[in-house]
Write a protein that holds these residues in place. Structure first.
Motif, PDB file in Angstrom:
ATOM      1  N   TYR A  16       1.176  -1.724   0.456  1.00  8.22           N
ATOM      2  CA  TYR A  16       0.279  -0.136   0.099  1.00  8.22           C
ATOM      3  C   TYR A  16       0.317   1.693  -0.431  1.00  8.22           C
ATOM      4  CZ  TYR A  16      -3.605   3.350   1.110  1.00  8.22           C
ATOM      5  OH  TYR A  16      -4.866   4.531   1.357  1.00  8.22           O
ATOM      6  N   GLN A  17       1.887   1.134   1.110  1.00  4.39           N
ATOM      7  CA  GLN A  17       2.175   2.618   0.879  1.00  4.39           C
ATOM      8  C   GLN A  17       3.070   3.118  -0.244  1.00  4.39           C
ATOM      9  OE1 GLN A  17       5.276   2.258   4.635  1.00  4.39           O
ATOM     10  NE2 GLN A  17       5.238   4.557   4.245  1.00  4.39           N
ATOM     11  N   PRO A  18       3.591   1.959  -0.862  1.00  6.85           N
ATOM     12  CA  PRO A  18       4.140   2.602  -2.345  1.00  6.85           C
ATOM     13  C   PRO A  18       3.334   4.272  -3.039  1.00  6.85           C
ATOM     14  CG  PRO A  18       5.209   0.897  -2.271  1.00  6.85           C
ATOM     15  CD  PRO A  18       4.468   0.542  -0.646  1.00  6.85           C
ATOM     16  N   PHE A  19       2.254   2.708  -2.981  1.00  7.45           N
ATOM     17  CA  PHE A  19       0.946   3.762  -4.484  1.00  7.45           C
ATOM     18  C   PHE A  19       0.733   4.568  -3.390  1.00  7.45           C
ATOM     19  CE2 PHE A  19       1.034  -1.290  -5.264  1.00  7.45           C
ATOM     20  CZ  PHE A  19       0.859  -0.592  -6.418  1.00  7.45           C
ATOM     21  N   LEU A  20       0.482   4.728  -2.439  1.00 12.58           N
ATOM     22  CA  LEU A  20       0.444   5.750  -1.459  1.00 12.58           C
ATOM     23  C   LEU A  20       1.463   7.037  -1.469  1.00 12.58           C
ATOM     24  CD1 LEU A  20      -2.012   7.760   0.212  1.00 12.58           C
ATOM     25  CD2 LEU A  20      -0.739   6.556   1.960  1.00 12.58           C
ATOM     26  N   ASP A  21       2.531   6.562  -0.410  1.00 13.13           N
ATOM     27  CA  ASP A  21       3.515   8.479  -1.628  1.00 13.13           C
ATOM     28  C   ASP A  21       3.663   8.258  -3.158  1.00 13.13           C
ATOM     29  OD1 ASP A  21       4.397   7.494   1.008  1.00 13.13           O
ATOM     30  OD2 ASP A  21       5.747   6.001   1.400  1.00 13.13           O
ATOM     31  N   PHE A  22       3.383   7.727  -3.704  1.00  9.26           N
ATOM     32  CA  PHE A  22       3.591   8.027  -5.193  1.00  9.26           C
ATOM     33  C   PHE A  22       2.258   8.706  -5.371  1.00  9.26           C
ATOM     34  CE2 PHE A  22       2.079   7.854  -9.669  1.00  9.26           C
ATOM     35  CZ  PHE A  22       3.068   8.311 -10.626  1.00  9.26           C
ATOM     36  N   ALA A  23       1.321   9.032  -5.264  1.00  9.17           N
ATOM     37  CA  ALA A  23       0.571   9.986  -5.204  1.00  9.17           C
ATOM     38  C   ALA A  23       0.394  11.213  -4.347  1.00  9.17           C
ATOM     39  CB  ALA A  23      -0.715   9.654  -4.893  1.00  9.17           C
ATOM     40  N   LEU A  24       0.715  11.300  -2.917  1.00  9.41           N
ATOM     41  CA  LEU A  24       0.907  11.839  -2.395  1.00  9.41           C
ATOM     42  C   LEU A  24       1.852  13.240  -2.720  1.00  9.41           C
ATOM     43  CD1 LEU A  24       0.505  10.843   1.432  1.00  9.41           C
ATOM     44  CD2 LEU A  24      -1.066  11.667   0.146  1.00  9.41           C
ATOM     45  N   ARG A  25       3.098  12.857  -3.010  1.00  7.45           N
ATOM     46  CA  ARG A  25       4.398  13.305  -4.340  1.00  7.45           C
ATOM     47  C   ARG A  25       3.815  14.011  -5.113  1.00  7.45           C
ATOM     48  NH1 ARG A  25       7.687   8.492  -3.233  1.00  7.45           N
ATOM     49  NH2 ARG A  25       7.389   8.346  -5.793  1.00  7.45           N
ATOM     50  N   ARG A  26       2.859  13.407  -5.215  1.00  2.00           N
ATOM     51  CA  ARG A  26       2.625  14.031  -6.913  1.00  2.00           C
ATOM     52  C   ARG A  26       1.606  15.436  -6.717  1.00  2.00           C
ATOM     53  NH1 ARG A  26       1.430  11.247 -12.651  1.00  2.00           N
ATOM     54  NH2 ARG A  26       1.715  13.188 -12.844  1.00  2.00           N
ATOM     55  N   ALA A  27       0.677  15.239  -5.707  1.00  2.88           N
ATOM     56  CA  ALA A  27      -0.516  15.934  -5.353  1.00  2.88           C
ATOM     57  C   ALA A  27      -0.099  17.635  -5.096  1.00  2.88           C
ATOM     58  CB  ALA A  27      -0.954  15.109  -4.255  1.00  2.88           C
ATOM     59  N   SER A  28      -0.986  18.093  -5.409  1.00  4.47           N
ATOM     60  CA  SER A  28      -0.635  19.994  -5.302  1.00  4.47           C
ATOM     61  C   SER A  28      -1.294  20.115  -3.626  1.00  4.47           C
ATOM     62  CB  SER A  28      -1.324  20.544  -6.090  1.00  4.47           C
ATOM     63  OG  SER A  28      -0.676  20.330  -7.526  1.00  4.47           O
ATOM     64  N   ARG A  29      -2.104  19.378  -3.005  1.00  6.23           N
ATOM     65  CA  ARG A  29      -2.676  19.693  -1.949  1.00  6.23           C
ATOM     66  C   ARG A  29      -3.166  18.444  -1.963  1.00  6.23           C
ATOM     67  NH1 ARG A  29      -0.450  23.817  -2.097  1.00  6.23           N
ATOM     68  NH2 ARG A  29      -1.300  26.289  -1.835  1.00  6.23           N
ATOM     69  N   ILE A  30      -3.181  18.107  -0.555  1.00  8.23           N
ATOM     70  CA  ILE A  30      -3.384  16.692  -0.260  1.00  8.23           C
ATOM     71  C   ILE A  30      -5.170  17.277   1.251  1.00  8.23           C
ATOM     72  CG2 ILE A  30      -3.253  15.490   1.932  1.00  8.23           C
ATOM     73  CD1 ILE A  30      -0.636  15.310   0.548  1.00  8.23           C
ATOM     74  N   VAL A  31      -6.194  17.055   0.535  1.00  9.15           N
ATOM     75  CA  VAL A  31      -7.523  17.990   1.880  1.00  9.15           C
ATOM     76  C   VAL A  31      -7.109  16.468   2.685  1.00  9.15           C
ATOM     77  CG1 VAL A  31      -9.653  18.141   1.936  1.00  9.15           C
ATOM     78  CG2 VAL A  31      -8.517  18.398  -0.335  1.00  9.15           C
TER      79      VAL A  31
END
Length: 201
Positions: A16-31
């Motif tokens: 799970y963590q690799p996919f989550l980190d990939f998404a969080l790195r690319r995000a401009s904002r995290i709500v």
């Protein structure tokens, strides 16, 4: 980012963590829905990207219609003890088993609205604990019926036991109906929504 993923540590790190980190790195904002959620371990490296946008509800959905008022009044007339209300799915993290054990020392009726895979186990537990005469499994109910229960109860109880409970929308629903809340301080948004000795316990 709604809530933390509760999995075995190795499964989390491997799958799970690799996919989550990939998404969080690319995000401009995290709500996130509450300030405490900015501090969860998964967001530690991305805290500066986090912005709080709380969940909200439409007031008009909680207006007491004549039908809801009649149902509420009928519930109150039939009550011989204080009414505690639980609304949610019957799954482990909701902590309904903890609530049932607590009922051994509480002179009240507990109304459980909802359903889920743990229902039969919880019904058996209520019987084993000797509280089944004061614990009522109502199943799924319609919107008007749920609203009547919110307005008729003396308090809503949210006994969740893990950080999977990230906010607790039912707390807001109860508050919109003028009811206090008893909830678990999990270090998530639950205690931010239900402020101790202000909106409940």
């Amino acid at each position: 980012f709604h809530s933390e993923v509760i999995r075995a540590r190795w499964k989390y790190r491997a799958f799970y963590q690799p996919f989550l980190d990939f998404a969080l790195r690319r995000a401009s904002r995290i709500v996130v829905a509450s300030p405490p959620m900015k501090d969860v371990p998964a967001l530690a490296a991305y805290r500066d990207k986090c912005v709080v946008v709380p969940f909200g509800l439409a007031f008009d959905r909680y207006t007491v219609t004549p039908e809801v008022a009649a149902s509420r009044d009928s519930i109150r007339r039939a009550a011989v003890r204080p009414i505690l209300l639980f609304v949610g799915r019957f799954v482990d993290y909701k902590g309904v088993d903890v609530l049932l054990r607590a009922m051994c020392g509480i002179d009240a009726d507990l109304m459980l609205v909802g359903d889920g895979p743990r229902r039969m186990v919880l019904q058996d537990l209520a019987f084993e604990l000797g509280v089944s005469d004061r614990v009522h499994f109502l199943g799924e109910v319609g919107d008007d019926s749920l609203l009547a229960w919110y307005h008729a109860c003396d308090a809503l109880v949210l006994p969740s036991v893990t950080r999977q409970e990230a906010f607790g929308m039912v707390q807001l629903e109860a508050m919109l109906c003028g009811r206090p809340v008893v909830s678990t301080d999990l270090g998530t948004g639950v205690a931010w929504v239900n402020q101790h000795e202000r909106t409940g316990l």
